[in-house]
Design a protein around this motif. Structure first.
Motif, PDB file in Angstrom:
ATOM      1  N   LYS A   1     -26.092  20.192 -57.901  1.00  0.00           N
ATOM      2  CA  LYS A   1     -25.978  18.925 -56.951  1.00  0.00           C
ATOM      3  C   LYS A   1     -26.152  19.266 -55.572  1.00  0.00           C
ATOM      4  N   VAL A   2     -26.909  18.737 -54.918  1.00  0.00           N
ATOM      5  CA  VAL A   2     -27.022  18.713 -53.405  1.00  0.00           C
ATOM      6  C   VAL A   2     -26.169  17.827 -52.832  1.00  0.00           C
ATOM      7  N   THR A   3     -24.857  17.960 -52.051  1.00  0.00           N
ATOM      8  CA  THR A   3     -23.878  17.056 -51.915  1.00  0.00           C
ATOM      9  C   THR A   3     -24.038  16.984 -50.330  1.00  0.00           C
ATOM     10  N   GLY A   4     -24.961  17.746 -49.516  1.00  0.00           N
ATOM     11  CA  GLY A   4     -24.545  17.566 -48.133  1.00  0.00           C
ATOM     12  C   GLY A   4     -26.195  18.312 -47.554  1.00  0.00           C
ATOM     13  N   PHE A   5     -26.686  17.503 -46.463  1.00  0.00           N
ATOM     14  CA  PHE A   5     -27.922  18.117 -46.016  1.00  0.00           C
ATOM     15  C   PHE A   5     -27.856  17.887 -44.486  1.00  0.00           C
ATOM     16  N   CYS A   6     -28.238  18.882 -43.566  1.00  0.00           N
ATOM     17  CA  CYS A   6     -28.409  18.545 -42.282  1.00  0.00           C
ATOM     18  C   CYS A   6     -29.472  19.694 -41.612  1.00  0.00           C
ATOM     19  N   ASP A   7     -30.630  19.068 -40.657  1.00  0.00           N
ATOM     20  CA  ASP A   7     -31.560  20.116 -40.361  1.00  0.00           C
ATOM     21  C   ASP A   7     -31.280  19.705 -38.640  1.00  0.00           C
ATOM     22  N   LYS A   8     -30.525  20.540 -38.219  1.00  0.00           N
ATOM     23  CA  LYS A   8     -30.351  20.254 -36.468  1.00  0.00           C
ATOM     24  C   LYS A   8     -31.468  21.059 -35.817  1.00  0.00           C
ATOM     25  N   TYR A   9     -32.389  20.298 -35.274  1.00  0.00           N
ATOM     26  CA  TYR A   9     -33.703  20.986 -34.682  1.00  0.00           C
ATOM     27  C   TYR A   9     -33.499  20.450 -33.341  1.00  0.00           C
ATOM     28  N   VAL A  10     -32.681  21.403 -32.541  1.00  0.00           N
ATOM     29  CA  VAL A  10     -32.413  20.833 -30.892  1.00  0.00           C
ATOM     30  C   VAL A  10     -33.557  21.460 -30.048  1.00  0.00           C
ATOM     31  N   LYS A  11     -34.314  22.388 -30.290  1.00  0.00           N
ATOM     32  CA  LYS A  11     -35.294  22.709 -29.269  1.00  0.00           C
ATOM     33  C   LYS A  11     -36.784  23.110 -29.801  1.00  0.00           C
ATOM     34  N   LYS A  12     -37.749  22.159 -29.937  1.00  0.00           N
ATOM     35  CA  LYS A  12     -39.069  22.739 -30.790  1.00  0.00           C
ATOM     36  C   LYS A  12     -39.666  23.415 -29.629  1.00  0.00           C
ATOM     37  N   PRO A  13     -40.440  24.512 -30.202  1.00  0.00           N
ATOM     38  CA  PRO A  13     -41.186  25.243 -29.374  1.00  0.00           C
ATOM     39  C   PRO A  13     -42.656  24.636 -29.080  1.00  0.00           C
ATOM     40  N   GLU A  14     -43.296  24.993 -27.893  1.00  0.00           N
ATOM     41  CA  GLU A  14     -44.762  24.411 -27.879  1.00  0.00           C
ATOM     42  C   GLU A  14     -45.628  25.559 -28.365  1.00  0.00           C
ATOM     43  N   ARG A  15     -46.712  25.197 -28.954  1.00  0.00           N
ATOM     44  CA  ARG A  15     -47.705  26.121 -29.229  1.00  0.00           C
ATOM     45  C   ARG A  15     -48.504  26.533 -28.014  1.00  0.00           C
ATOM     46  N   ALA A  16     -48.596  27.957 -27.742  1.00  0.00           N
ATOM     47  CA  ALA A  16     -49.482  28.538 -26.687  1.00  0.00           C
ATOM     48  C   ALA A  16     -50.800  27.951 -26.552  1.00  0.00           C
ATOM     49  N   GLU A  17     -50.977  27.439 -25.225  1.00  0.00           N
ATOM     50  CA  GLU A  17     -52.540  27.020 -25.123  1.00  0.00           C
ATOM     51  C   GLU A  17     -53.055  27.869 -23.970  1.00  0.00           C
ATOM     52  N   ILE A  18     -54.285  28.323 -24.408  1.00  0.00           N
ATOM     53  CA  ILE A  18     -54.868  29.436 -23.696  1.00  0.00           C
ATOM     54  C   ILE A  18     -56.428  29.160 -23.228  1.00  0.00           C
ATOM     55  N   ASP A  19     -57.084  29.097 -22.188  1.00  0.00           N
ATOM     56  CA  ASP A  19     -58.056  28.913 -21.711  1.00  0.00           C
ATOM     57  C   ASP A  19     -58.799  30.349 -21.692  1.00  0.00           C
ATOM     58  N   VAL A  20     -60.198  30.614 -22.257  1.00  0.00           N
ATOM     59  CA  VAL A  20     -61.037  31.813 -22.183  1.00  0.00           C
ATOM     60  C   VAL A  20     -62.367  31.482 -21.821  1.00  0.00           C
TER      61      VAL A  20
END
Length: 814
Positions: free
Chosen positions: A400-419
């Protein structure tokens, strides 16, 4: 890192008929270096599952049994065995003649043959797990216990590899080849790369849908050090063995199965590359806090190592204190225990450099830390928790799952590059169509948009942790996916001008060749750090010596500012083997730029110089002989290596040197080195017991190579020359340079004395007080004729008179 091909096939459908040599080659040429491909089943050639039909006592040995074993096809064989757990109906591993085993799991491999044991014929061998390399997968509870395969419902005669699911292929990957690819440190990452290489479908890991949202709380005080923390609290679990397939896969890639709760966390790490950890929930008070450690806090790890933490460490804590060293290892008190019934699963993402510093600081690198320090994508936590929960539910149906927490405090940015596509074609040396370029990049998970001559690329999250950051990285992705073998070699035109003559580099090479070939010294290589013992003995003062922030060992904290401490350590190591030897080293030394704290890479780089040092060690030669040998090597060095000559002075005594036997080495008025006898006290502190040691060190950056050779051609003498030795008494403080100058200085044209060289120096009972005897060898000859004995005597007498007039010398009569 080891990978199981059958495990990879869970995520990508590699054709069964694919040439594995081609797979290994393609991976090596495009992604990672495959060092070895092992067909695992070959370890178990000539081994089968046998069923014991009957167990009888051995007629001639109390501890042996004679077993009648069914090895398939109705064959019943007699096998003599000393196992303590043999019983009728038991399935066992039988090594038939030709199989390779290790007796009792030790020693060299041996080939099994038919034999007689205490007078009874024995076919092959009934094996313990250690004897066939399966000790970690089937651990014995006591000595002489045979591996029990009764849980495997297979008929007698089944090959052992088939019965135990060992018909697999193990790929061994060179870790260095994927240091910059954290996405590849798991089977799913490699499967994703293979899918892209061969345009195959990749299986998805379905996201986990939380069954409950509760007050389970996670607090992160430093978002830069911990960007995401998923905690799942569960009940209805227990410590029990994990399913065999899970144990089998964990063992195949080099880890040891422990129990279901621990195995799930290890299995998920090996599958996704994201480490996970499980805490005993009954030992976690209040809630989880991720924070920097407080100075002086203590933590006992799972491996029983007791740590005193510092403020640079990141820890997992509850309200009572630290329970784990974040990203490295769990604590002994709060991790999985024998009676665990409730757990908290941790799936997190930690900052890479901090984890690496902590692991090195405590000399505690783990499978988890080696992955975190590569910079893992926080999005991977979702895959890891999904796979974890899938196996928790499968192994513990009542969970039985009695507790769940997803603390996502800093989402990364995907790298963007012009070629720029024109630039890309020029760099590749090949024009690829836009469709080909887009296809290759999209297979790797890139989003691509082309407008005119510009290509805008967005890297996937798993490649945006530092791996893909500039247009050259994109070019590399296109080139490797197109295949380096598909680029044709093209000839290029170049013009060779005059050679670059690097006099300073040539000089270093000449010096090393001079010391090795002409002087017979042995070159040594030492580490750039120094042992505290030799630093304190030789340098004595560490005020301006750089200190490593993360030394390789607690007593190796100083980086070398002199070659002499390490040369003294080399003398100690060689003393037990040799009584007379000479060694030298050419290497960089490092100097502090006026700061005393441990080196910080944000500061200016430390000053670096090339030094050359040497040691002459002997228990056979007296001090005078040793000093003359060392000084002679240095005196002749400028001549044979074509550099400006240096001189010897006595200005400043080195701290490590004897009070009397030492010299400074100067180029003009500038001191560029020193030589001397290692003081007795310093020798004892270094651990040098019976050797006298003469040391020298030169600052090679101060040496000046000559612009051209200064050698002059001199004809060989046309008429015989004679060596004539004379012994004269001089004042005890007379120097050889002054004596030589008196003999050879201002030589008149036609002089018969061609050269004067030092032979020896003597002080003793026959020599008056305040005097010393010096033996000089005169080379006497004429350019016009062969000299008579009388003419030679006259020339020698002229030298004696001259030395008597200039230096008060007198001929020694006894």
């Amino acid at each position: 890192m080891k990978l199981s091909l059958s495990w990879i096939r869970d995520y990508v459908s590699i054709p069964e008929n694919m040439d594995l040599k081609k797979l290994a080659y393609d991976l090596t040429m495009s992604t990672v270096e495959v060092e070895d491909v092992e067909y695992l089943a070959r370890r178990f050639d000539n081994m089968v599952v046998g069923v014991i039909e009957k167990v009888e006592a051995h007629p001639n040995a109390d501890k042996l049994r004679v077993c009648k074993v069914d090895i398939g096809s109705g064959e019943i064989k007699n096998i003599v065995c000393g196992g303590i757990n043999l019983r009728e109906g038991m399935r066992v591993a039988v090594s038939c003649p030709g199989a390779v085993v290790r007796w009792h799991g030790e020693g060299e491999p041996v080939v099994i043959k038919n034999s007689r044991l205490r007078g009874v014929e024995s076919f092959g061998m009934i094996c313990a797990s250690d004897e066939i390399g399966l000790g970690d997968l089937f651990p014995a509870s006591q000595e002489a216990e045979i591996m029990d395969l009764s849980a495997f419902d297979v008929p007698a005669g089944t090959s052992l590899a088939e019965a135990l699911d060992m018909d697999d292929i193990i790929l061994e990957i060179d870790n260095k080849s994927m240091t910059n690819r954290p996405d590849l440190w798991g089977h799913y990452g490699i499967a994703r790369e293979i899918a892209a290489l061969y345009d195959l479908p990749l299986a998805d890991i379905k996201p986990y849908e939380p069954e409950v949202q509760s007050d389970f709380k996670v607090e992160i005080t430093d978002p830069d050090r911990c960007t995401r923390y998923i905690g799942v609290e569960m009940s209805g679990v227990e410590v029990k063995p994990s399913p065999y397939q899970m144990q089998n896969r964990i063992w195949k890639v080099g880890m040891r199965p422990i129990n279901a709760l621990v195995d799930i966390t290890n299995y998920v790490m090996l599958a996704t590359g994201n480490p996970t950890h499980a805490f005993d929930a009954d030992h976690i008070t209040d809630h989880i806090v991720v924070r920097p450690a407080l100075k002086g806090e203590r933590l006992r790890l799972l491996n029983e190592k007791e740590l005193e933490l510092c403020e640079d460490d990141l820890v997992i804590t509850d309200s009572e204190g630290p329970v784990a060293l974040a990203g490295v290892m769990g604590g002994a008190k709060d991790s999985i225990l024998p009676h665990t019934e409730r757990v908290i699963l941790e799936v997190a993402n930690f900052e890479s450099t901090g984890i690496r510093r902590t692991a090195l600081r405590y000399d505690n690198r783990t499978e988890a830390s080696s992955r975190y320090e590569k910079a893992i994508d926080p999005e991977r936590c979702g895959q890891a928790v999904a796979l974890s929960m899938q196996y928790f539910h499968k192994i513990y149906p009542e969970l039985k799952v009695t507790g769940f927490c997803d603390k996502y405090v800093k989402k990364p940015e995907r790298a963007e590059i012009d070629v720029n596509l024109t630039w890309l074609a020029k760099r590749l040396g090949k024009d690829l169509s836009n469709d080909v370029i887009c296809k290759k990049l999209e297979l790797l998970g890139f989003d691509v948009e082309i407008t005119g001559d510009n290509m805008h690329v967005i890297a996937p999250s798993w490649r945006s942790t530092g791996d893909i950051s500039m247009k050259d990285d994109v070019m590399e992705e296109v080139a490797r996916m197109y295949g380096y073998d598909n680029f044709e070699a093209t000839a290029f035109t170049t013009a060779f001008t005059g050679a670059i003559n690097q006099k300073d580099q040539d000089l270093l090479r000449n010096i090393k060749e001079y010391l090795a070939f002409r002087c017979g010294m042995q070159e040594v290589y030492t580490y750039p750090w120094m042992s505290d013992v030799y630093v304190k003995a030789v340098l004595q003062n560490t005020e301006n010596v750089l200190k490593l922030a993360t030394p390789p060992a607690p007593d190796l904290s100083y980086i070398r500012s002199s070659l002499l401490p390490n040369l003294c350590e080399a003398v100690v190591k060689n003393e037990r083997y040799f009584s007379d030897f000479s060694i030298f080293e050419e290497a960089q030394v490092f100097f502090d730029r006026n700061y005393s704290a441990p080196y910080d890479e944000t500061e200016s780089l430390p000053e670096q110089r090339k030094h050359i040092g040497g040691a002459f060690a002997s228990s056979e030669k007296n001090i005078t002989e040793l000093f003359s040998e060392a000084k002679g090597v240095l005196e002749y060095m400028p001549r044979f290596t074509h550099m400006e000559s240096f001189v010897f002075k006595k200005d400043t005594k080195p701290v490590w040197a004897d009070d009397v036997v030492w010299l400074n080495i100067c180029l003009g008025d500038e001191k560029i080195g020193e030589m001397g006898l290692l003081a007795k006290k310093v020798s004892m502190e270094c651990g040098i017991k019976n050797l006298s040691v003469m040391l020298f060190e030169l600052d090679a950056t101060k040496l000046k190579p000559l612009k051209s050779r200064t050698n002059k051609f001199t004809h060989l003498a046309e008429y015989p020359e004679t060596d004539y030795d004379i012994s004269l008494l001089f004042q005890s403080d007379a120097r050889w340079t002054d004596i030589h100058e008196a003999v050879m200085g201002r030589k008149k044209a036609g002089s018969l004395v061609k050269d004067a060289s030092f032979v020896d120096e003597y002080r003793g009972k026959q020599i008056p007080a305040g005097k010393k005897s010096v033996t000089i060898r005169l080379t006497i000859g004429s350019d016009e004729k062969t000299l008579t004995s009388q003419e030679i005597e006259n020339a020698a007498n002229q030298v004696v008179k001259k030395l008597g007039k200039v230096m008060g010398a007198e001929l020694r009569m006894q």
